[in-house]
Design a protein around this motif. Structure first.
Motif, PDB file in Angstrom:
ATOM      1  N   ASP A 140      85.006 -31.924  34.877  1.00 26.62           N
ATOM      2  CA  ASP A 140      83.801 -31.524  34.135  1.00 26.62           C
ATOM      3  C   ASP A 140      82.607 -31.297  35.077  1.00 26.62           C
ATOM      4  O   ASP A 140      81.640 -30.643  34.702  1.00 26.62           O
ATOM      5  N   GLU A 250      84.139 -26.512  25.166  1.00 24.58           N
ATOM      6  CA  GLU A 250      84.598 -27.273  23.990  1.00 24.58           C
ATOM      7  C   GLU A 250      83.460 -28.050  23.309  1.00 24.58           C
ATOM      8  O   GLU A 250      83.508 -28.315  22.124  1.00 24.58           O
ATOM      9  N   TYR A 305      94.603 -28.268  29.173  1.00 22.44           N
ATOM     10  CA  TYR A 305      94.988 -28.987  30.392  1.00 22.44           C
ATOM     11  C   TYR A 305      95.293 -28.065  31.572  1.00 22.44           C
ATOM     12  O   TYR A 305      95.557 -28.547  32.667  1.00 22.44           O
TER      13      TYR A 305
HETATM   14  O1  F6P Z   1      86.689 -35.645  31.152  1.00 18.92           O
HETATM   15  C1  F6P Z   1      87.762 -34.836  31.450  1.00 18.92           C
HETATM   16  C2  F6P Z   1      88.318 -34.189  30.251  1.00 18.92           C
HETATM   17  O2  F6P Z   1      89.352 -33.334  30.683  1.00 18.92           O
HETATM   18  C3  F6P Z   1      87.318 -33.448  29.372  1.00 18.92           C
HETATM   19  O3  F6P Z   1      87.021 -32.179  29.878  1.00 18.92           O
HETATM   20  C4  F6P Z   1      88.011 -33.459  28.042  1.00 18.92           C
HETATM   21  O4  F6P Z   1      87.117 -33.406  26.979  1.00 18.92           O
HETATM   22  C5  F6P Z   1      88.718 -34.763  28.042  1.00 18.92           C
HETATM   23  O5  F6P Z   1      88.902 -35.130  29.387  1.00 18.92           O
HETATM   24  C6  F6P Z   1      90.055 -34.713  27.322  1.00 18.92           C
HETATM   25  O6  F6P Z   1      90.754 -35.859  27.576  1.00 18.92           O
HETATM   26  P1  F6P Z   1      92.187 -36.273  27.012  1.00 18.92           P
HETATM   27  O7  F6P Z   1      92.790 -35.078  26.362  1.00 18.92           O
HETATM   28  O8  F6P Z   1      92.941 -36.722  28.213  1.00 18.92           O
HETATM   29  O9  F6P Z   1      91.911 -37.385  26.068  1.00 18.92           O
END
Ligand code: F6P
Length: 412
Positions: A140, A250, A305
């Motif tokens: 991020d 998002e 991802y």
């Molecule tokens: O903080 C990293 C990140 O990839 C964000 O961009 C995203 O909102 C979040 O983690 C999603 O995390 P997970 O799907 O692993 O719970």
């Protein structure tokens, strides 16, 4: 240096990775491990973040083991476990952690993580006296590293976290690739990009050729939405191949015509142990509103991802090595509770330890996209951001197929 003279012989340094993975985590682990080994430390890897220090512990010996730092993700695995009580888990797990520090004979901890993981590490240092050094990570790019970007004589407080360069490059390539499909079908493609509530990563899409970008720093109120749809229509009509790529973070807040409220779009109501909800789904809403309001075919694509996965790119490899050099400096000075950072965005390829400093882990916090990097009227990133990303990703060099074939007129 012979092993007898090694400064930290007999001491143990442990490494953990917490939070969402990045392509640069194994590179960070390897870089820290290599340097700590040279100093004489035995190096342990704690599995699954703080979770690996609960119960009986889950610890691996990384000393003198082969390690592939180019392979993305983390061989130590990760979790969002919070050692301190939270609304999701009221149990205080600090006593278990302290017990395992003693049982495994850990002298120093390097916590590789974002604000949450490093915030917990700092609390353990302050309240329990555990020597910790933080190591930044996040795709991020919203951890406050206080890295200065000099643009046209102006100093902008930028951010540079390991994981972001590889992730931004991935989003750049994704955006560039998808254009051929947008063109083939004369469609608008809306790409949703991770980044939580900061727009740094969406900039990778802009760098990959997206015509319009929406970032969480500017919410999409009723008025902004109307203006946005006008801009979409105009850009589509102007586009030579009747195709557009729009990138959306998002975490953008979006005005809901039905409820009259401007709010986040959540993928689920669930929160993690640090209280973070999961965003997701805004691209689908935008694509269907484009179709309903403008009558132009639009589709949503979640990049998800893709940004977090895959190999560690070269810039991240250099960045993690350089920050690990600064870890050595902190270890030698016994300066704990600190996190190494790059002081300035270098305008040349090489990254060097003398361009590093450290920040107090207690004052890390988050840094959203500076206003110098986004043009609110054009729904796009600025030249300053292009300059910032060019230093990190290099100049984009995409293939183009500019065709304008003559139309054949029938004989009768
Ligand atoms: O903080 C990293 C990140 O990839 C964000 O961009 C995203 O909102 C979040 O983690 C999603 O995390 P997970 O799907 O692993 O719970």
């Amino acid at each position: 240096m012979t092993s007898k003279k090694k400064l930290f012989k007999g001491k143990t340094l442990a490494i953990l990775t917490g939070g969402g993975d990045t392509p640069a985590l194994n590179s960070s682990i390897e870089s820290v491990r290599n340097r700590a080994s040279l100093l004489g430390y035995k190096v342990y890897g704690i599995r699954q973040g703080w979770k690996g220090l609960l119960g009986d512990g889950d610890i691996l010996d990384l000393t003198h083991q082969p390690y592939d730092g180019f392979y993305g993700g983390t061989a130590l695995r990760s979790s969002r476990t919070n050692p301190f009580p939270s609304s999701k888990n009221p149990e205080n797990r600090v006593p278990q952690i302290l017990r395992n520090f003693e049982r495994y004979g850990i002298d120093v901890l390097v916590s590789i993580g974002g604000d949450d993981t490093n915030g917990a590490a700092k609390r353990l240092y302050e309240t329990e006296g555990i020597p910790v050094i933080g190591f930044p990570k996040t795709i991020d790019n919203d951890l406050r590293t206080r890295t200065i970007h000099n643009f046209n004589g102006k100093e902008i407080e930028g951010v540079l976290c390991p994981g972001f360069p590889s992730a931004a490059k991935g989003i750049m390539e994704f955006t560039d690739r998808i254009r051929t499909t947008a063109e083939s079908h004369s469609r608008i493609l809306v790409l949703e990009v991770m980044g939580r509530d900061a727009g740094w990563l969406a900039g990778g899409g802009f760098f990959g050729g997206a015509e319009l970008s929406l970032v969480p720093e500017y919410e999409m109120t009723k008025e902004r939405k109307e203006f946005f749809f006008e801009s979409v229509k105009e850009a589509y009509m102007k586009s030579p191949k009747k195709a557009l790529v729009i990138v959306v973070s998002e975490g953008v807040k979006w005005y809901d015509d039905a409820t009259g409220k401007t709010d986040f779009v959540y993928a689920s109501s669930e929160v993690d142990e640090y209280g973070h909800p999961r965003f997701g789904g805004i691209s689908g809403i935008i694509a269907s509103e484009i179709y309903n309001k403008l009558g132009i075919e639009a589709r949503a694509q979640m990049t998800g991802y893709y940004a977090r996965s895959g190999e560690c790119r070269l810039y991240d490899r250099r960045l993690t090595s350089t920050l690990a050099d600064k870890v050595v400096d902190l270890l030698l000075r016994e300066e704990y509770g600190q996190m190494p950072v790059l002081s300035k965005i270098p305008t040349y390829q090489e990254l060097e330890e003398f361009n590093c400093s450290s920040v107090d882990m207690g004052s890390i916090g988050n840094r959203s996209l500076p206003e110098e990097y986004y043009n609110i009227d054009k729904f796009n990133f600025t030249d300053a951001y292009v300059d910032f990303l060019t230093h990190i990703l290099g100049k984009p060099n995409f293939l183009q197929f500019n065709y304008d074939f003559p139309v054949v007129i029938p004989k009768f």
